[in-house]
Each structure stands twice: as structure tokens, then as C-alpha cells.
Write a protein that holds these residues in place. Structure first.
Motif, PDB file in Angstrom:
ATOM      1  N   LEU A  39      10.516  -1.545  -7.943  1.00  0.00           N
ATOM      2  CA  LEU A  39      10.138  -1.592  -9.364  1.00  0.00           C
ATOM      3  C   LEU A  39       8.945  -2.516  -9.577  1.00  0.00           C
ATOM      4  O   LEU A  39       8.066  -2.234 -10.392  1.00  0.00           O
ATOM      5  CB  LEU A  39      11.333  -2.037 -10.211  1.00  0.00           C
ATOM      6  CG  LEU A  39      12.553  -1.104 -10.148  1.00  0.00           C
ATOM      7  CD1 LEU A  39      13.669  -1.625 -11.051  1.00  0.00           C
ATOM      8  CD2 LEU A  39      12.193   0.316 -10.551  1.00  0.00           C
ATOM      9  N   SER A  40       8.919  -3.606  -8.829  1.00  0.00           N
ATOM     10  CA  SER A  40       7.799  -4.538  -8.950  1.00  0.00           C
ATOM     11  C   SER A  40       6.500  -3.858  -8.498  1.00  0.00           C
ATOM     12  O   SER A  40       5.441  -4.020  -9.112  1.00  0.00           O
ATOM     13  CB  SER A  40       8.089  -5.773  -8.095  1.00  0.00           C
ATOM     14  OG  SER A  40       6.997  -6.619  -8.104  1.00  0.00           O
ATOM     15  N   LEU A  71       5.851  -0.629  -8.542  1.00  0.00           N
ATOM     16  CA  LEU A  71       5.465   0.357  -9.555  1.00  0.00           C
ATOM     17  C   LEU A  71       4.834  -0.356 -10.763  1.00  0.00           C
ATOM     18  O   LEU A  71       3.814   0.083 -11.298  1.00  0.00           O
ATOM     19  CB  LEU A  71       6.708   1.143  -9.975  1.00  0.00           C
ATOM     20  CG  LEU A  71       6.469   2.398 -10.795  1.00  0.00           C
ATOM     21  CD1 LEU A  71       7.490   3.479 -10.416  1.00  0.00           C
ATOM     22  CD2 LEU A  71       6.571   2.150 -12.279  1.00  0.00           C
ATOM     23  N   GLY A  72       5.440  -1.486 -11.146  1.00  0.00           N
ATOM     24  CA  GLY A  72       4.892  -2.256 -12.264  1.00  0.00           C
ATOM     25  C   GLY A  72       3.491  -2.754 -11.972  1.00  0.00           C
ATOM     26  O   GLY A  72       2.617  -2.751 -12.835  1.00  0.00           O
ATOM     27  N   LYS A  82       1.036   0.050 -12.310  1.00  0.00           N
ATOM     28  CA  LYS A  82       0.841   0.325 -13.740  1.00  0.00           C
ATOM     29  C   LYS A  82      -0.065  -0.735 -14.365  1.00  0.00           C
ATOM     30  O   LYS A  82      -0.959  -0.436 -15.137  1.00  0.00           O
ATOM     31  CB  LYS A  82       2.203   0.335 -14.439  1.00  0.00           C
ATOM     32  CG  LYS A  82       2.153   0.631 -15.933  1.00  0.00           C
ATOM     33  CD  LYS A  82       3.552   0.549 -16.522  1.00  0.00           C
ATOM     34  CE  LYS A  82       3.530   0.649 -18.032  1.00  0.00           C
ATOM     35  NZ  LYS A  82       3.329   1.994 -18.537  1.00  0.00           N
ATOM     36  N   LEU A 117       8.002   4.579 -15.447  1.00  0.00           N
ATOM     37  CA  LEU A 117       9.190   4.763 -14.612  1.00  0.00           C
ATOM     38  C   LEU A 117      10.084   5.785 -15.293  1.00  0.00           C
ATOM     39  O   LEU A 117      10.630   5.519 -16.362  1.00  0.00           O
ATOM     40  CB  LEU A 117       9.934   3.431 -14.444  1.00  0.00           C
ATOM     41  CG  LEU A 117      11.283   3.522 -13.719  1.00  0.00           C
ATOM     42  CD1 LEU A 117      11.103   3.874 -12.255  1.00  0.00           C
ATOM     43  CD2 LEU A 117      12.060   2.217 -13.838  1.00  0.00           C
TER      44      LEU A 117
END
Lengths: 214, 273
Positions: B163-164, B166-167, B170, B179
Motif C-alpha cells: 500500500l505504501s 502504491l501511495g 500516486k 486503490l
């Protein structure tokens, strides 16, 4: 979490990230003030690595001819795209400059370009930094300005064109039209391979500092 | 231009069921009537292997990049009208590093997708395991990311990393990235640790899909025959229909998000006088 939960040392971090990244966290901004739990490749690490790199001898180390800013410094640089990173600041929110000269120097470092320049709304080059091509920048600046004006018309209603990336056989030119009332275009010659990931940072920092630049 | 949903399936750990999920979700979306393209971004060419194809049997992305074969010429049609596949192509194992660098340091993938984007409702991208250059390049081109998390402790612990990452993409490269959800895979009801991990995910992780993929022999059987699970002969078991549920959930979640975005961007009513 109760004792039946799976052992997960950073579940809070995962939950917080998931909230930020889904619609549940629309108000939250990624990369907020909280310190990042991961170790990042900061400027100190880069400085050390680049110092090592600078001290090495390369077969391609040849003197350069046409240099516009800081002749001595640039003359020693054989591979600008890597060596220019040395003073990249870690916290972009604190980057500030009050002149185009400082702005171009910073942009050049971040983008890993061999040269950077800025064009005013009339198409005149009002500043440049780095290894300027033999033929100069004047024609290039005016044509880039005209080309962006034309490209702006391709898709009316989708906003002002901000970035263009022109790939020629022997050179790449990237242009960034600052989306403000008074139009300036920043140009970058042969930016580094990872420049694409720096576009948002450069946009944000330049726009934020624009009012302070004379 | 219509809204094309470009979805990348990512995971930090290998063997989580990304390729199986991409392929079977694509089949389910196509069976729902959505024009769908699967792009195999994994240098290993997992989509081809899943369909029992030899490593160099199909031309694909690499041939398109290097030999300038038009993208439309290397897209493979399937027996489902609405489903097409863009295979990896004949990538020499020794050139994988160059392939990664090419994808990461250029916009070549976006340019390829733009050539075919109008033909599809969904473009699903299968990424290699890990959070390296290809995954970065793929997320930089996507509108949505799905984190595929295997329901077992080791993979579960990589959730924050994924998630980090992907963040970060972004935040620095692709503002349009969102997400779409977290997909639990290989949920094994006979294993206490798998059940515990799945329960923890359900109770703590926002964005988790309600659909989950169980660990079941049907996936191994389908892989052995080189077909999607819904093509297996015999009775329709709940396992076989899992991806249809997921496809419905993906489609409705995107619809909700797009409606939300339209609402957020609409102007309020104003009065002049």
C-alpha cells in the motif's frame, strides 16, 4: 485486536494507508506530516554515493566546450545526469528560491538534465543553466513556445497543456508550461531516466515559488 | 473517449495468485459483456504459461517494442468474443534487465495502451511479484490498483509495503491512481492460520473485497489444462464462480467511485441575481 488476530506488527500502518488510498480517506493526503516508518534514500546517502562517483575516473571524461553557468564546475562533469543530484533536498516542501537562476539550478539537479532554461510568454529565453548546446537555445526556445501553443489546441476543454516530452534521434527535450496567468515555460534538455517521477514535485515547487521570482 | 478502467494487480510476495486472478477476472468480465484486454507484464510470461503456451509461441509486447510490430497485430483473440490477450512476447531471459529499464524509464507502455484503449472497457495488467521497476511503470499507467494478498501470515505482513508503494506512485507519478481494493487469495478453511489472517483482514483493512479466492484444487486443475476455471467441465461449484462474484464487485465498485468523482467535480447551482 484480540488474541485470535494474526500477528502483524504494522497493521496500523496498513490500515492507515488503506484508509488514505480508498474513498474512506478522501480528506487525508498521502505523505502527510507523520514521519514515514520506512528508511528512504535521502540526500545524505546520495551525496556519499555521488562523491564516490565523482572521484572515479571515466574514459568519457573530456572537457566540454560551450558552458553557460559555472564553467569550472560544469567542465569537470562528464556525466551530468548522475552527478547533478548531489544537492537534491530531501524535503521538497521546504525548497524555496527567489530567482530563475536558483530555480533552474534546482530543477536541473532534480531532473538530472544536461541543461535547463526558462522562456517567457514572448518566447524569449530569460535564463538558462547547465551544458548549453553548441547552437544555443534561442531558436529552440521560440519554437518550443510556439509548439506548446499549437499543442494546447489539440484538446480544447481539457485544460492548459502542462508537460511535453519530445524524443529526437539524438536528444530529448521536455517542456513544462507553468499553469499560471503569466505564462512561463521551463525546458529541460535530456533529463535523467527517472525524470518522469519528478514531474509532480517540480510542478508543485515551481508553482509555489513563482510569486517570489523576479 | 469512454472511461476505460486500467487495473493492475500487484503483490510484494510471489505466488499469491495474481496471474490466476487476472486471467479469471478478465474471463468473468468478458462473460459479463465487457470488452477486456489482459496485458502480461511479467517478464516470466505467466499468462502464456497459465494457458499452456510455450515461452516463445506468442509474439507480444516485446516484439511490439523492439520489432515495431503494431500492437493490434500481437493481440491474441480468444474464444470469448470480448476477451483479448496481449502476451509478453518472445523476451530473451538475458534481456529481462533491459526490458525492466525500458519500461521504467520511458512512457512506452502508456503509448502502447493509448493505441488500443478505445476498444476496451477493461484493461487488466498482470505484474511480476515484487515492487520493482515494472510494477512502478505499470502503476504509473493505471487508473486502479488491486493488492493481491495471500491469506497466510508472511504475505499478510507485506500489506503495508504494497500500500505504501502504491501511495508513493500516486503521490509522485500518477495522481489518477486509486486503490480499488485488497483481494484475499488462497483462503484455506482447513488451516487455522489462513482463517485467522482472513478474519483479521476482514475486520481491519478498509477496501477489502468481500469476494475472496479460496485455496482449492479447481485452480490447479485449470492450470494443468491451461484453461480458466470457469472452462472446467462438470458441475458449477462455488469455487468456480468466485471470479464472477469478484468481477461484479469490481464493476460495481468502479461505478460507485466514478459517480462519486462526478459528484465531487460538479458545480453547485448558482444564481446570478
Amino acid at each position: 485486536m484480540n488474541s485470535h488476530s494474526a500477528h502483524f506488527y504494522d497493521i496500523d500502518e496498513a490500515v492507515s494507508l488503506a484508509k488514505k488510498l480508498t474513498s474512506q480517506g478522501k480528506a487525508a493526503i498521502i505523505g502527510s506530516d507523520e514521519p514515514a516508518p520506512y528508511v528512504e534514500f535521502g540526500s545524505e546517502f546520495l551525496k556519499i554515493e555521488i562523491e564516490k562517483f565523482k572521484n572515479a575516473k571515466f574514459s568519457s571524461d573530456v572537457p566540454l566546450k560551450n558552458v553557460s553557468v559555472k564553467d569550472e564546475e560544469t567542465n569537470t562533469l562528464a556525466t551530468p545526469s548522475l552527478r547533478h543530484i548531489e544537492s537534491e533536498p530531501e524535503d521538497f516542501s521546504k525548497v524555496s528560491f527567489d530567482s530563475w537562476e536558483k530555480c533552474l539550478k534546482w530543477c536541473n539537479h532534480v531532473m538530472g538534465s544536461s541543461a535547463s532554461f526558462v522562456i517567457d510568454s514572448q518566447g524569449f529565453i530569460i535564463g538558462n543553466y547547465g551544458r548549453i548546446p553548441q547552437e544555443g537555445l534561442d531558436g529552440l526556445g521560440a519554437e518550443l513556445c510556439y509548439a506548446i501553443e499549437m499543442l494546447d489546441k489539440i484538446s480544447p476543454g481539457t485544460g492548459k497543456l502542462s508537460w511535453v516530452d519530445l524524443e529526437y534521434e539524438k536528444m530529448r527535450i521536455v517542456g513544462f508550461q507553468i499553469p499560471e496567468e503569466e505564462t512561463y515555460i521551463l525546458g529541460f534538455i535530456s533529463p535523467g531516466q527517472t525524470y518522469f517521477s519528478k514531474k509532480i514535485v517540480v510542478s508543485q515547487v515551481v508553482i509555489r515559488n513563482l510569486p517570489d521570482m523576479g | 473517449m469512454k472511461n476505460v478502467n486500467i487495473i493492475s494487480f500487484i503483490s510484494a510476495k510471489g505466488g499469491t495468485g495474481k496471474t490466476t486472478s487476472v486471467l479469471n477476472t478478465a474471463v468473468a468480465l468478458a462473460e459479463m459483456g465487457k470488452a477486456t484486454l489482459v496485458i502480461d507484464m511479467d517478464p516470466m510470461g505467466c499468462i502464456g504459461f497459465s494457458l499452456d503456451r510455450k515461452d516463445t509461441e506468442w509474439e507480444g509486447l516485446v516484439d511490439h517494442f523492439i520489432k515495431k510490430v503494431p500492437a493490434s497485430d500481437v493481440i491474441v483473440s480468444t474464444k470469448i468474443d470480448k476477451l483479448h490477450i496481449l502476451p509478453r512476447g518472445r523476451l530473451a531471459p538475458g534481456d529481462v534487465v533491459l526490458y525492466e529499464e525500458l519500461l521504467h524509464s520511458s512512457r512506452i507502455l502508456s503509448n502502447t495502451i493509448y493505441q488500443v484503449i478505445d476498444k476496451y472497457d477493461y484493461i487488466l495488467l498482470d505484474t511480476p511479484s515484487g515492487l520493482g521497476m515494472i510494477t512502478h511503470a505499470v502503476l504509473s499507467t493505471s487508473t486502479f490498483g488491486i493488492a493481491v494478498i495471500q491469506s497466510e501470515p508472511l504475505c499478510f505482513r507485506t500489506t503495508a509495503q504494497v500500500l505504501s508503494f502504491l501511495g508513493n506512485v500516486k503521490d509522485t507519478t500518477n495522481r489518477a491512481l486509486h486503490l480499488l481494493g485488497i483481494l484475499p487469495t488462497m483462503v484455506d478453511r482447513t488451516s487455522q492460520s489462513s482463517v485467522t489472517v482472513h478474519n483479521t483482514m476482514m475486520h481491519s483493512l478498509p477496501g477489502l473485497f468481500e469476494s475472496f479466492i479460496p485455496r482449492n484444487n479447481v485452480f490447479a486443475e485449470a492450470s494443468q489444462f491451461g484453461i480458466p476455471v470457469s472452462f472446467l467441465p462438470g458441475k458449477r461449484t462455488p469455487e468456480i464462480t468466485r471470479y464472477s462474484q469478484l468481477a461484479l464487485e469490481i464493476d460495481s465498485r468502479i461505478l460507485e467511485l466514478r459517480e462519486e468523482w462526478v459528484r465531487d467535480n460538479s458545480f453547485p447551482t448558482k444564481t446570478l441575481i
